[in-house]
Scaffold this active site. Structure first.
Site, mmCIF file in Angstrom:
data_model
loop_
_atom_site.group_PDB
_atom_site.id
_atom_site.type_symbol
_atom_site.label_atom_id
_atom_site.label_comp_id
_atom_site.label_asym_id
_atom_site.label_seq_id
_atom_site.Cartn_x
_atom_site.Cartn_y
_atom_site.Cartn_z
ATOM 1 N N GLY A 198 16.241 -21.775 4.710
ATOM 2 C CA GLY A 198 16.344 -22.525 5.964
ATOM 3 C C GLY A 198 15.672 -23.877 5.898
ATOM 4 O O GLY A 198 14.487 -23.957 5.604
ATOM 5 N N SER A 199 16.383 -24.955 6.182
ATOM 6 C CA SER A 199 15.832 -26.285 5.974
ATOM 7 C C SER A 199 16.839 -27.348 6.405
ATOM 8 O O SER A 199 17.842 -27.048 7.037
ATOM 9 C CB SER A 199 15.490 -26.456 4.486
ATOM 10 O OG SER A 199 16.536 -25.935 3.699
#
Length: 232
Positions: free
Chosen positions: A189-190
């Site tokens: 997640g990013s």
């Protein structure tokens, strides 16, 4: 089509950085199954998700120096002017920024948006806020590259997210990258922010889904023609 061809076309390669995690999840599944049989199937599902997370599908990249290609898979979360991070040395004047948010189901391999030489790499520790928030660009842990493209320096910033705890960058200063070439990965997640030179016209809208190495997200021409491409 044969069964072998179907399997070959369905299965997506897992990047080598992901195999230690897949192995750890698989070991966990065995341990859970030893404790209680139904938990084994939960572990198998999580192992399959881990392999899915680290998938590294081939992409067909347009080869045209007037195009800017998406560096990440995910949702376009920001399009507009913003000052680049100071550590990139790109000045204080706002540039066109395009942000791509990757959730835990996105491909997390990052690809070069343009052709050029890597002239700067700068890492900065920070927080782990939700990467979909605008302030994540300035407050979260990040790693930035400057690529000297034919149209000027392009800032590419890998931003850690709420559950991301490791940014990987395989490129080094002095490397010559081609558009669509893999340069890094962010775990779990990013987002990736692009800071573009003057003259780049965004070709994406908020909420649009982008595909790393394929989606044209900006263009330096008023009327784009079809460009040749390569698979990588």
């Amino acid at each position: 089509m044969s069964l072998a061809d179907t399997i070959r076309n369905t299965m997506v390669p897992v990047h080598r950085e992901g195999w230690p995690f897949v192995a750890a999840f698989a070991a966990g599944a065995i341990l859970l199954g030893w404790l209680w049989d139904p938990l084994f199937y939960v572990g198998v599902a999580l192992t399959a998700w881990c392999a899915y997370f680290f998938r590294d599908p081939p992409r067909v990249t347009p080869l045209d120096d007037d195009l800017v290609i998406s560096p990440a898979d995910g949702k376009v979360s920001a399009v507009g002017p913003a000052a680049p991070p100071q550590e990139l040395g790109l000045g204080d004047e706002p540039r066109t920024r395009i942000s791509i948010f990757m959730d835990v189901f996105s491909v997390h391999i990052n690809r070069a948006p343009v052709r050029g030489e890597v002239t700067e790499i700068a890492y900065r520790p920070g927080k782990f806020l939700n990467a979909d928030l605008d302030k994540a660009s300035t407050e979260n842990e990040r790693n930035g590259l400057v690529i000297d493209s034919p149209h000027g320096p392009v800032g590419v910033v890998q931003v850690a997210g709420l559950v991301a705890r490791r940014i990987l960058c395989w490129s080094k200063t002095g490397d010559e990258l081609t558009a669509g070439e893999r340069f890094g990965l962010i775990r779990f997640g990013s987002r990736v922010d692009l800071y573009l030179p003057e003259g780049a016209v965004p070709r994406v809208a908020l909420g649009q889904t982008a595909v790393a190495g394929e989606t044209v997200i900006a263009d330096y021409r008023a009327d784009a023609a079809t460009a040749p491409s390569r698979t990588s």
